[in-house]
Design an enzyme around this catalytic site. Structure first.
Site, mmCIF file in Angstrom:
data_model
loop_
_atom_site.group_PDB
_atom_site.id
_atom_site.type_symbol
_atom_site.label_atom_id
_atom_site.label_comp_id
_atom_site.label_asym_id
_atom_site.label_seq_id
_atom_site.Cartn_x
_atom_site.Cartn_y
_atom_site.Cartn_z
ATOM 1 N N GLY A 358 0.626 -1.020 -0.108
ATOM 2 C CA GLY A 358 -0.359 -0.310 0.275
ATOM 3 C C GLY A 358 0.974 0.786 0.080
ATOM 4 O O GLY A 358 2.413 1.576 -0.645
ATOM 5 N N SER A 359 0.573 2.381 0.954
ATOM 6 C CA SER A 359 0.952 3.476 0.624
ATOM 7 C C SER A 359 2.191 3.908 1.212
ATOM 8 O O SER A 359 2.791 5.119 1.325
ATOM 9 C CB SER A 359 0.031 4.627 1.100
ATOM 10 O OG SER A 359 -1.023 4.359 0.732
ATOM 11 N N THR A 360 2.817 2.796 1.900
ATOM 12 C CA THR A 360 4.163 3.408 2.475
ATOM 13 C C THR A 360 4.919 2.963 0.901
ATOM 14 O O THR A 360 6.620 4.354 1.386
ATOM 15 C CB THR A 360 4.706 1.778 2.782
ATOM 16 O OG1 THR A 360 4.439 0.192 1.910
ATOM 17 C CG2 THR A 360 3.681 1.684 4.287
ATOM 18 N N LYS A 362 4.618 5.015 -1.177
ATOM 19 C CA LYS A 362 4.336 6.364 -1.481
ATOM 20 C C LYS A 362 5.751 7.842 -2.067
ATOM 21 O O LYS A 362 5.744 8.364 -2.365
ATOM 22 C CB LYS A 362 3.534 7.382 -1.056
ATOM 23 C CG LYS A 362 1.778 6.741 -1.911
ATOM 24 C CD LYS A 362 0.909 7.495 -1.521
ATOM 25 C CE LYS A 362 -0.616 6.524 -1.716
ATOM 26 N NZ LYS A 362 -2.252 7.046 -0.961
#
Length: 679
Positions: A358-360, A362
Site C-alpha cells: 500500500g501507501s508505504t 509513496k
C-alpha cells in the site's frame, strides 16, 4: 617308446609350470591383501598405534549484541550404532527390539514414513512378502522393479495395523540402517541417566551399540527468535559429496538451516581424536569448540516486541480473514544491523513472505516524480475519483481537492501518485489520450524502487530470502496501482531496508544478523578475541538529488506530526520525533473456511526516529485483515509500531542509566561532589 616317454615328461613339465604359476599367483594375491587391506593395521601395530576416531567437539555459541548468551551447548549422552558387514537384518531388528525396551523415538520429530514401515514389514514378514510376487514375474523384473512391485502389493492394513511398539522398533531399525559401515551413527541424543545405565550394562549383548559423550543445542530464550537461529542435524544426502570433499565425515552433524547453516564453517568445532592402541589403552587429543557468533539482535528488545505483537494480535484474531499474521522488523539505519525480527506465531514470514504494502511506497513514488521532472516541489494536483477504461474507479480515502506533494504524503493521496504515473506514461486524463509509454513507465518505477531495495534481495546473511513478486502487465490501470503500492509485493525486511535508505540519506545497506565472529574462550560467560567484525556494506546509493530526498523526508515528518498526518494520533505524544508512512492495501483473497473470495486489507507502516539523527528504522506489516466494515481492527500496524519504537528508546534509556550508575560506583564521594559542582 621313446616318443611316449618324451610326451610323458612334457606332461609332467606342464603340470609343474601350472603348479608354480598357481603358487606365485596365490603369493601375489596374499601380498596384495596384506598391503592394501591390512596394511594400515600392520603399520599401526609396528608404530604402536591403534584406530583413531574423530569425535565432534561442541559447536560455537551465539550471543546477542549485549553479550547475553542465546545458544549454548549442553553435554548429553548419545546412543550410537555402528553398522558392520555380515550383520543380518534379523540381527539388527533384534537389537532394535532390545533398545526399544529402554528408549523411545520421537515419531513426530523423526517423521517415520509409510515407506519406512513397508520396508520394515518386508524384512519381518519374509514368507508373506515372497508370496506377493510370482516366480515368473521375478525372472522378468530387475531388482529395483521387483522391489517397487513388492511395495505396491503390500496390503494397506498390514502397515496401518502396526502397534505403537512395532512402530517404535521400526523407527529405531530405520535409524540403525541410515548409518554408514564402520562409522557410529546417532540413534538418539540426550539419553537419560537411567536408560544410559541399563544400556551400559548390556553393551556386550548389543553388538555395534555404544554410548557417546555428545552435546546438543540449548536455546536460552526458548522459542524467542529460535527459527532464525537454525537447527543442526545429519548431513543431507544431496549435499553429502560436497561435505565429504570439505573434510567432513558421513556421521557428522551440521547446520541444517538459517544461521547454523549460513555460518557452518565458523560454528563447527575441531574434533577430539580418540586413539585406541593395539594394547587396549586409549589416548585422547583435545579438540576445540567452534567459533562464537555475536548477533546484531537485542534479545531484550526482541522479547519486548514479541510480547507487543502477541498482546495486540491475540485479542483480535477474529479480525483476520485466515490465520493471524503480523511482522515487525527493526534495523539500525546507519549500519544495517537488525535489532529485532519478530512475527505473530512465526517469524519467518518477515523474510520469506511478500505482500502488497500500500501507501508505504509513496515516498519513493514522489521522489520518482521529482527526479523524472514530472512534478516540482509544491506541484498541485486535484485529488478526486478517477475512472479509466476497463479499470475500477480509483480514489483516495476521501476526495482531498487541490494538494501538493507534501500534503499527498501527509494525508496519503492515491490520486497524486496516479497523476505522476499517468503523466510519465504520456496519458492525459482529461483528454482520455494517450498511453504513449506504458512499458517504459513500469521500468522507470521499478528501477527506482529497486534502488531502495523494493523487489530486490536485501542480502541478509541467511541461506535464502524472498525477493517479492513483480507482475508483467501492459495495463495503464495496473501502472497506477503500482505507483501507490497495490500491485507488486515486498517482504517486511525489504520494507525496512527501504525506509532505512531514506532515513540515512540514500545509502541502501545490507542487513545483517551477525556482528562479530569470535574465537572460543575457556569461560563461555566471556567473549573471546574478535576474529571478524561486521562493517556496514553499502549495496548502492540511490540516484536522487539531496534536495528531493529532503523534500520527501519533510513529507514523512508530516505523516507523524502534521495536523492531518495519518499516524499523528499514535505518535504526536511520543518522547521522540519520528517520521514515516502508513499504508493500507486493498486485497481480495480466498477465505479458507468458506472457499469464497473476500475483500480485505494489508496494514503496514514504516518509520524512523529520531527525525534529525535516526537511530532506528522499523517496518510493521499486518496482512489479510477484514475491512473495517467487516470487523477488521483499523490502526493495528500503527499501534504496534508506536509500542515497538517506545520499547527501543526505553531500553536505551534504562541501559544508559545503568551504565552511569556503574560508573559512579567507582568514583569517590569527593570526586562525585566535584563533578556535581562543575555541572
Amino acid at each position: 617308446m621313446a616318443r611316449q616317454k618324451h610326451q610323458k615328461n612334457k606332461l609332467y613339465l606342464n603340470i609343474l609350470f601350472v603348479f608354480v604359476f598357481l603358487l606365485f599367483s596365490a603369493l601375489i594375491l596374499r601380498l596384495g591383501f596384506l598391503q592394501i587391506v591390512e596394511g594400515d593395521d600392520y603399520v599401526r601395530e609396528v608404530e604402536g598405534e591403534g584406530e583413531t576416531t574423530g569425535i565432534d567437539s561442541p559447536r560455537g555459541l551465539m550471543y546477542d549484541r549485549h553479550g547475553n548468551k542465546v545458544v549454548d551447548n549442553e553435554l548429553v549422552l548419545s546412543l550410537t550404532y555402528t553398522n558392520r558387514s555380515g550383520v543380518s537384518d534379523e540381527e539388527r531388528i533384534e537389537i532394535a527390539r532390545q533398545l526399544n525396551e529402554v528408549i523411545e523415538i520421537d515419531l513426530e520429530e523423526e517423521e517415520i514414513t509409510d515407506r519406512d514401515l513397508q520396508d520394515f514389514w518386508i524384512v519381518t514378514n519374509e514368507e508373506e512378502a515372497q508370496e506377493l510376487v510370482s516366480e515368473e514375474e521375478i525372472q522378468e523384473l530387475t531388482d529395483d522393479e521387483y522391489y517397487e512391485v513388492l511395495l505396491d502389493r503390500i496390503p494397506e492394513e498390514e502397515v496401518e495395523g502396526f502397534s505403537e511398539q512395532e512402530t517404535q522398533v521400526a523407527a529405531i531399525w530405520r535409524e540403525m540402517n541410515q548409518g554408514f559401515y564402520d562409522e557410529p551413527h546417532r540413534i538418539k541424543q540426550d539419553i537419560d541417566e537411567e536408560s544410559a545405565h541399563v544400556i551400559g550394562e548390556h553393551l556386550d549383548d548389543l553388538p555395534g551399540v555404544d554410548l557417546l559423550r555428545d552435546s546438543q543445542r540449548k536455546y536460552m530464550y526458548e522459542d524467542s527468535f529460535s527459527r532464525f537461529l537454525g537447527r543442526t542435524g545429519a548431513i543431507p544426502s544431496e549435499s553429502l559429496d560436497d561435505y565429504l570433499a570439505r573434510g567432513y565425515e558421513r556421521s557428522d552433524d551440521v547446520g541444517r538451516s538459517f544461521l547454523e547453516l549460513e555460518y557452518e564453517e565458523e560454528l563447527r568445532g575441531e574434533k577430539r581424536l580418540l586413539e585406541e592402541n593395539v594394547d587396549g589403552t586409549q589416548e585422547e587429543e583435545a579438540g576445540q569448540r567452534g567459533r562464537d557468533l555475536v548477533l546484531s539482535v537485542d534479545m531484550d528488545l526482541q522479547q519486548e516486541i514479541e510480547n507487543i505483537i502477541e498482546e495486540e494480535i491475540s485479542g483480535s484474531e477474529s479480525g483476520f480473514i485466515n490465520e493471524a499474521e503480523a511482522y515487525v522488523v527493526m534495523m539500525d539505519p546507519n549500519t544495517g544491523e537488525l535489532l529485532s525480527v519478530a512475527g505473530y506465531d512465526d517469524h519467518l514470514g518477515a523474510i520469506s513472505s511478500s505482500y502488497e504494502m500500500g501507501s508505504t511506497v509513496k515516498a519513493a513514488s514522489v521522489m520518482i516524480g521529482l527526479e523524472e521532472e514530472i512534478i516540482e516541489p509544491n506541484t498541485i494536483f486535484e485529488d478526486r475519483e478517477i475512472s479509466l477504461p476497463d479499470t475500477p474507479p480509483m480514489s483516495s480515502v476521501t476526495d482531498m481537492g487541490d494538494i501538493n506533494d507534501l500534503t499527498a504524503l501527509e494525508r496519503s493521496s492515491n490520486i497524486y501518485m496516479a497523476e505522476i504515473a499517468m503523466r510519465m506514461a504520456g496519458y492525459d486524463y482529461e483528454e482520455e489520450c494517450c498511453w504513449d509509454n506504458i512499458g517504459g513507465s513500469y521500468q522507470i518505477f521499478r528501477n527506482y524502487y529497486s534502488q531502495f531495495g523494493l523487489g530486490e534481495e536485501t542480502g541478509i546473511d541467511l541461506p535464502s530470502e524472498s525477493s517479492g513478486l513483480t507482475g508483467d502487465s501492459d495495463s495503464g490501470g495496473n501502472l497506477l496501482y503500482l505507483s501507490f503500492g497495490q500491485y507488486d509485493t515486498y517482504t517486511p525486511l525489504q520494507l525496512t531496508q527501504y525506509i532505512s535508505t531514506i532515513a540515512n540519506g540514500g545509502s541502501r545497506l545490507q542487513p545483517n544478523l551477525v556482528n562479530e565472529i569470535r574465537e572460543p574462550s575457556r569461560d563461555t560467560d566471556e567473549l573471546g578475541a574478535v576474529r571478524q567484525q561486521h562493517t556496514p556494506n553499502v549495496l548502492n546509493q540511490i540516484d536522487v538529488s539531496p534536495s528531493h530526498l529532503d523534500r520527501v523526508q519533510e513529507g514523512l515528518w508530516r505523516v507523524m506530526n502534521g495536523e492531518d498526518g495519518t499516524a499523528r494520533d499514535e505518535f504526536e505524544d511520543a518522547d521522540y520525533v519520528a517520521a514515516g508512512k502508513t499504508g493500507t492495501a486493498e486485497v481480495r483473497i480466498i477465505e479458507e473456511s468458506t472457499g469464497d473470495a473476500v475483500d480485505g486489507n494489508n496494514q503496514a507502516l514504516v518509520a524512523y526516529a529520531p527525525y534529525d539523527e535516526p537511530e532506528v528504522a522499523v517496518s510493521v506489516v499486518v496482512p489479510y485483515v477484514y475491512t473495517d466494515e467487516d470487523g477488521g481492527s483499523p490502526g493495528t500496524a500503527n499501534r504496534i509500531a508506536r509500542e515497538a519504537m517506545d520499547a527501543f528508546f526505553e531500553l536505551q534509556e534504562e541501559r544508559q542509566e545503568d551504565t552511569e550508575e556503574e560508573d559512579q560506583e567507582g568514583i569517590s564521594e569527593e570526586e562525585l561532589d566535584e563533578l556535581l559542582e562543575e555541572e
